[in-house]
Motif scaffolding. Sequence first.
Motif, short mmCIF file in Angstrom:
data_model
loop_
_atom_site.label_atom_id
_atom_site.label_comp_id
_atom_site.label_asym_id
_atom_site.label_seq_id
_atom_site.Cartn_x
_atom_site.Cartn_y
_atom_site.Cartn_z
N THR A 182 26.32 -39.70 5.96
CA THR A 182 26.92 -39.36 4.96
C THR A 182 26.28 -38.25 4.15
N ILE A 183 25.16 -38.30 4.22
CA ILE A 183 24.22 -37.37 3.47
C ILE A 183 24.28 -35.97 4.28
N ALA A 184 24.19 -36.06 5.57
CA ALA A 184 23.95 -34.82 6.16
C ALA A 184 25.67 -34.17 6.43
N ARG A 185 26.43 -34.81 6.26
CA ARG A 185 27.91 -34.38 6.04
C ARG A 185 28.07 -33.68 4.77
N ASN A 186 27.49 -34.38 3.71
CA ASN A 186 27.71 -33.70 2.58
C ASN A 186 26.94 -32.34 2.27
N ARG A 187 25.68 -32.29 3.02
CA ARG A 187 24.70 -31.28 2.83
C ARG A 187 25.65 -30.10 3.45
N ALA A 188 26.27 -30.40 4.70
CA ALA A 188 27.15 -29.30 5.56
C ALA A 188 27.86 -28.56 4.50
N ILE A 189 28.78 -29.62 3.69
CA ILE A 189 29.87 -29.14 2.71
C ILE A 189 29.05 -28.20 1.67
N ASP A 190 27.69 -28.51 1.16
CA ASP A 190 27.00 -27.56 0.28
C ASP A 190 26.73 -26.13 0.75
N VAL A 191 26.37 -26.51 2.10
CA VAL A 191 26.03 -25.05 2.83
C VAL A 191 27.28 -24.19 2.75
N SER A 192 28.42 -24.61 3.37
CA SER A 192 29.69 -23.91 3.07
C SER A 192 30.07 -23.35 1.98
N PHE A 193 29.88 -24.00 0.94
CA PHE A 193 30.08 -23.43 -0.35
C PHE A 193 29.06 -22.28 -0.83
N VAL A 194 27.85 -22.53 -0.46
CA VAL A 194 26.84 -21.52 -0.76
C VAL A 194 27.25 -20.17 0.15
N ILE A 195 27.67 -20.36 1.52
CA ILE A 195 28.07 -19.07 2.02
C ILE A 195 29.30 -18.36 1.57
N ASP A 196 30.29 -19.31 1.18
CA ASP A 196 31.30 -18.79 0.12
C ASP A 196 31.03 -17.83 -0.72
N GLU A 197 30.06 -18.41 -1.56
CA GLU A 197 29.60 -17.59 -2.68
C GLU A 197 28.75 -16.43 -2.27
N LEU A 198 28.05 -16.52 -1.55
CA LEU A 198 27.05 -15.24 -1.06
C LEU A 198 27.60 -14.15 -0.28
N THR A 199 28.78 -14.72 0.61
CA THR A 199 29.54 -13.63 1.32
C THR A 199 30.15 -12.62 0.42
N GLY A 200 30.64 -13.24 -0.75
CA GLY A 200 31.42 -12.28 -1.73
C GLY A 200 30.63 -11.49 -2.69
N SER A 201 29.23 -11.42 -2.22
CA SER A 201 28.31 -10.76 -2.94
C SER A 201 27.78 -9.25 -2.42
N GLY A 202 28.37 -8.84 -1.32
CA GLY A 202 28.36 -7.41 -0.79
C GLY A 202 26.78 -7.45 -0.11
N LEU A 203 26.06 -8.27 -0.20
CA LEU A 203 24.82 -8.18 0.44
C LEU A 203 24.69 -8.68 1.65
N ILE A 204 25.49 -9.83 1.96
CA ILE A 204 25.66 -10.66 3.26
C ILE A 204 26.55 -10.03 4.43
N ASP A 205 26.20 -9.93 5.59
CA ASP A 205 26.93 -9.44 6.72
C ASP A 205 27.40 -10.92 7.01
N ALA A 206 28.74 -11.30 6.88
CA ALA A 206 29.59 -12.45 7.07
C ALA A 206 29.45 -12.73 8.63
N ASP A 207 29.50 -11.82 9.28
CA ASP A 207 29.49 -11.90 10.80
C ASP A 207 28.41 -12.46 11.36
N ARG A 208 27.36 -12.42 10.61
CA ARG A 208 25.70 -12.87 11.36
C ARG A 208 25.05 -13.85 10.23
N ILE A 209 25.23 -15.08 10.56
CA ILE A 209 25.03 -16.09 9.68
C ILE A 209 24.49 -17.26 10.46
N ALA A 210 23.45 -17.80 10.42
CA ALA A 210 22.63 -18.91 10.99
C ALA A 210 22.22 -20.01 10.06
N MET A 211 21.76 -21.22 10.60
CA MET A 211 21.29 -22.20 9.60
C MET A 211 20.31 -22.90 10.27
#
Length: 357
Positions: A182-211
Amino acid sequence: MKTLIAAVAAGVLLAPAAVAEPARLALPEPTGPLAVGKTTLHLVDHDRPDPWVPQENRELMVSLFYPTEDRDGPRAEYVTPEESRLILAGLRVTGVPEEILSTTRTHAVADAEPLDRKLPLVVLSPGHSFSRSSLTGLAEDLASRGYAVAAVDHTYEASAITFPDGRITECLICETKPDGPTIARNRAIDVSFVIDELTGSGLIDADRIAMAGHSLGGAAAAHAVREDPRIRAGVNMDGTFRPELTEDLDRPFLMLGADKHGRPGADETWDASWPHLTGWKRWLSVAGTAHSSFTDYSILAEQMGIDVGDEPMTGDRTARITRDYVAAFVDLHLRGRPQHLLDGPSPRYPEVRFENP
């Protein structure tokens, strides 16, 4: 040398060896050619209740590291004195000044201007009860090699997280003990939200993401790679798969950790999950390491003079191995650069064994 958390897990109260003067703590210099900046982000997901305190929106604190031209600005803070106190208490460390972790010298310049280019992104998730600061050394190193790195604190899952209004949350799940999946799945949701926020910033290449994640963060990496198609590759650093993989995961995945194969007490989830990694994969065992060898705590424990056993690997050595293999992995899969280091055993790192169960 056994690392800090290995002794803690064994229930040992740690005390420093006698030293002539107070310890001076510092992370190793980044190995890439670029200067590093760091800023702190407060992100609020207004569409998602916090999984542990449902009456609140999910809030996350994120440290964002990135290359910069600024080499001379003030260094970013590692942790605050109060965070240091709570982290050491959570690790059951005694006999050192409570604020000592706040004196750790980092190499990132606080709030420096990032380079004007789109950057590949690596998201980092720390271990159970660990703060995002525990992966600062790896984050700084990746940033010095040209990556943006987002180190995420998962609220109520770390010993100490400070918010902009001065609130400090502690490790609620350390008391309530929800199940690992349950913790791991919730963290995965956290990470997707962080990616949502960062890929809208203009700094991040949305086609090149790793975790990449350590311990429970490594389990979360497997969930996140499977659930979020934007994450092209994942790294589990010494984390039990929670749960073990039962469905195939066809994207690149690196398993990097202490010896977990063919010995009593080995982590059976690594053996069980290995066949379900159907894309590019490596399983690397590092001799002479323990669970927190892949974090800053191994180095900082040594510098504090803490005697935590007789494992042969030093913190500096494990830091170099962790940095080089994680960087090789993301260089290969986000930048398409061939990496001989990942082809097989290297004379540079005889401690690293390529497993193929």
